[in-house]
Motif scaffolding. Sequence first.
Motif, PDB file in Angstrom:
ATOM      1  N   GLY A 183      38.093  -3.845 -19.690  1.00 14.45           N
ATOM      2  CA  GLY A 183      37.083  -4.540 -20.134  1.00 14.45           C
ATOM      3  C   GLY A 183      36.205  -3.571 -20.140  1.00 14.45           C
ATOM      4  O   GLY A 183      35.665  -3.655 -18.981  1.00 14.45           O
ATOM      5  N   LEU A 184      35.147  -3.771 -21.509  1.00 13.22           N
ATOM      6  CA  LEU A 184      34.083  -3.676 -21.757  1.00 13.22           C
ATOM      7  C   LEU A 184      33.058  -4.975 -21.612  1.00 13.22           C
ATOM      8  O   LEU A 184      33.346  -5.897 -23.229  1.00 13.22           O
ATOM      9  CB  LEU A 184      33.735  -2.590 -22.461  1.00 13.22           C
ATOM     10  N   PHE A 185      31.523  -5.356 -20.888  1.00  7.42           N
ATOM     11  CA  PHE A 185      31.268  -6.846 -21.386  1.00  7.42           C
ATOM     12  C   PHE A 185      30.176  -6.699 -21.242  1.00  7.42           C
ATOM     13  O   PHE A 185      29.530  -6.172 -20.530  1.00  7.42           O
ATOM     14  CB  PHE A 185      30.865  -7.360 -19.962  1.00  7.42           C
ATOM     15  N   LEU A 186      29.140  -7.114 -22.459  1.00  8.72           N
ATOM     16  CA  LEU A 186      27.826  -7.219 -23.072  1.00  8.72           C
ATOM     17  C   LEU A 186      27.718  -8.587 -22.981  1.00  8.72           C
ATOM     18  O   LEU A 186      27.917  -9.692 -23.540  1.00  8.72           O
ATOM     19  CB  LEU A 186      27.968  -6.686 -24.402  1.00  8.72           C
ATOM     20  N   ALA A 187      26.529  -8.222 -22.467  1.00 11.34           N
ATOM     21  CA  ALA A 187      25.916 -10.241 -22.783  1.00 11.34           C
ATOM     22  C   ALA A 187      24.252 -10.375 -23.077  1.00 11.34           C
ATOM     23  O   ALA A 187      23.883  -8.897 -22.966  1.00 11.34           O
ATOM     24  CB  ALA A 187      25.873 -10.669 -20.707  1.00 11.34           C
ATOM     25  N   LEU A 225      28.491  -4.201 -18.589  1.00  3.51           N
ATOM     26  CA  LEU A 225      29.315  -4.191 -17.323  1.00  3.51           C
ATOM     27  C   LEU A 225      31.030  -4.001 -18.035  1.00  3.51           C
ATOM     28  O   LEU A 225      31.529  -3.918 -18.670  1.00  3.51           O
ATOM     29  CB  LEU A 225      29.795  -5.323 -16.092  1.00  3.51           C
ATOM     30  N   ARG A 226      30.926  -2.711 -17.314  1.00  5.41           N
ATOM     31  CA  ARG A 226      32.300  -2.440 -16.996  1.00  5.41           C
ATOM     32  C   ARG A 226      33.213  -2.869 -15.908  1.00  5.41           C
ATOM     33  O   ARG A 226      33.265  -2.995 -15.032  1.00  5.41           O
ATOM     34  CB  ARG A 226      32.672  -0.438 -17.478  1.00  5.41           C
ATOM     35  N   LEU A 227      34.525  -3.275 -16.521  1.00  6.86           N
ATOM     36  CA  LEU A 227      34.981  -4.480 -15.609  1.00  6.86           C
ATOM     37  C   LEU A 227      35.872  -3.479 -14.575  1.00  6.86           C
ATOM     38  O   LEU A 227      36.339  -1.536 -14.766  1.00  6.86           O
ATOM     39  CB  LEU A 227      36.151  -5.059 -16.454  1.00  6.86           C
ATOM     40  N   PRO A 228      36.447  -3.471 -13.443  1.00 10.08           N
ATOM     41  CA  PRO A 228      37.263  -2.625 -12.028  1.00 10.08           C
ATOM     42  C   PRO A 228      37.801  -2.901 -12.528  1.00 10.08           C
ATOM     43  O   PRO A 228      38.898  -4.293 -13.058  1.00 10.08           O
ATOM     44  CB  PRO A 228      36.423  -3.508 -10.351  1.00 10.08           C
TER      45      PRO A 228
ATOM     46  N   THR B  66      32.761  -5.930  -5.701  1.00 12.11           N
ATOM     47  CA  THR B  66      33.922  -6.134  -6.465  1.00 12.11           C
ATOM     48  C   THR B  66      34.997  -5.798  -5.594  1.00 12.11           C
ATOM     49  O   THR B  66      36.718  -6.657  -5.913  1.00 12.11           O
ATOM     50  CB  THR B  66      33.616  -5.391  -7.714  1.00 12.11           C
ATOM     51  N   TYR B  67      35.008  -5.248  -4.133  1.00 14.62           N
ATOM     52  CA  TYR B  67      36.536  -5.121  -3.711  1.00 14.62           C
ATOM     53  C   TYR B  67      36.673  -6.902  -2.834  1.00 14.62           C
ATOM     54  O   TYR B  67      35.899  -7.426  -2.732  1.00 14.62           O
ATOM     55  CB  TYR B  67      35.514  -4.211  -2.036  1.00 14.62           C
TER      56      TYR B  67
END
Lengths: 262, 190
Positions: A183-187, A225-228, B66-67
């Motif tokens: 996922g990619l997130f923008l706020a 944010l690029r989701l981990p 994030t770990y």
Amino acid sequence: MSHEVWLEQAEVYALGALDEDERGGFEAHLAEGCVICVERIRETSDALPLLARALRQEAPPAALKTRLLEAIDDDEDAIETEEEESATLPVRRAPRWAWWAGWATALAAAGLLLVVGFSLSKTREELERLRGRVAILQEELTEREATLRFLSDPKARYVSLAGLPASPGASGWLLWNPETHQGLFLARGLPPAPPDRVYELWAIATSEPVPAGVFKVDAAGRGFLRLPPLPETKTFDKFAVTLEPAGGVARPTGAMHLLGSL
Amino acid sequence: MGPVPATEAVELVAQVARGDREAFGRFYDRYASLVFAMALRLLRARSEAEDLLQEVFLQAWRRAATYDPDRGNPEAWLVTMTRTRGIDKLRSRRRREERIRPVEDESPADQGAVASGADRSEAKLTVMGALAGLPDLQRRVLELAYFDGLTQSEIATRLGEPLGTVKTRMRTGLERLRGFLGSASGASVS
């Protein structure tokens, strides 16, 4: 079909070797909430790194560590340097200084040449520093390629997040691929976080929040944010943003600012 | 249940997440050889493996916050990152190569991978001596999936064997691997 077959597929799924025709069916089975298969996937995933540990270990060249440590120093310095430069560029605003600037540049270049001429070790240091930069640029390029691939995937879904009483003017959007769990997130419109706080995104699977990355916002309240990688065994249907202590936390503790559903 | 997370290693990741460079150095020292071995095996090219090692540790530095220990120990976290990125690189390399020359298989001698003579003689140096006892064919099927990112039918094509045979070998291999886990999780690589 006997459940034993699903269990066998669960192992192969954990290994990433399930063929596409079987993968769809298995993921549908998982989505029904089969905890036995989830457990089997976890057991297999835990065992797989043994394959890596069985490899003949080899220490990487020592220079790599030096380069890496310089690269992480550079990682933060790069941002600061750009800000300093953009704040101190009178040349562009006052063209009559351009002539002097030209000389200054020429003198600086001559000075640099002298330094390089006198000190070969300086050159080597510079080379190491540049290698560090190249590693970072490669990293960024790989991320951008991944982003492009992600954006062009027709399976990606759009999730809109609305501001809650803590930030009524804020909004967010998430591009979420339920199959790959990327996922990619923008706020935007979020109040700036205090220095010891960060915003944290949560992916929620049947009211169980999973940390999905932390981010800061700029002066205009925008964050990206690029989701981990998130657990592929969970089916996420809601996403939320809370304000948390720096570094992020494993379970939400702070006020919720944004919330949205798939 | 998975292996007991090494609490010391988990604490190290937490320090890295707080931006502690010195802790990051120790984290690197602890895992660099493992990640490098994995990168070399995945990409089979030294300079590319060095790049991958750098990228993985940069990623670890940036994403330490994030770990989540619930999802595996730091070693499994790093190994998974290395594998994911490495296989991404392998696939894009394959796509590039396919555009240039449509079909070219690796030579059979190149496929044995970990089980080559040199590695076998070193096997006693690893805590995973038992893993070396995995029958070659089971092991090869697992390696083609784990290190080369192939699916079961791709493995069947590569080895020229029926899909059913590949499935059976993979299942038996994975069963044994899970069996080793209990005895191996407490040990450490020297």
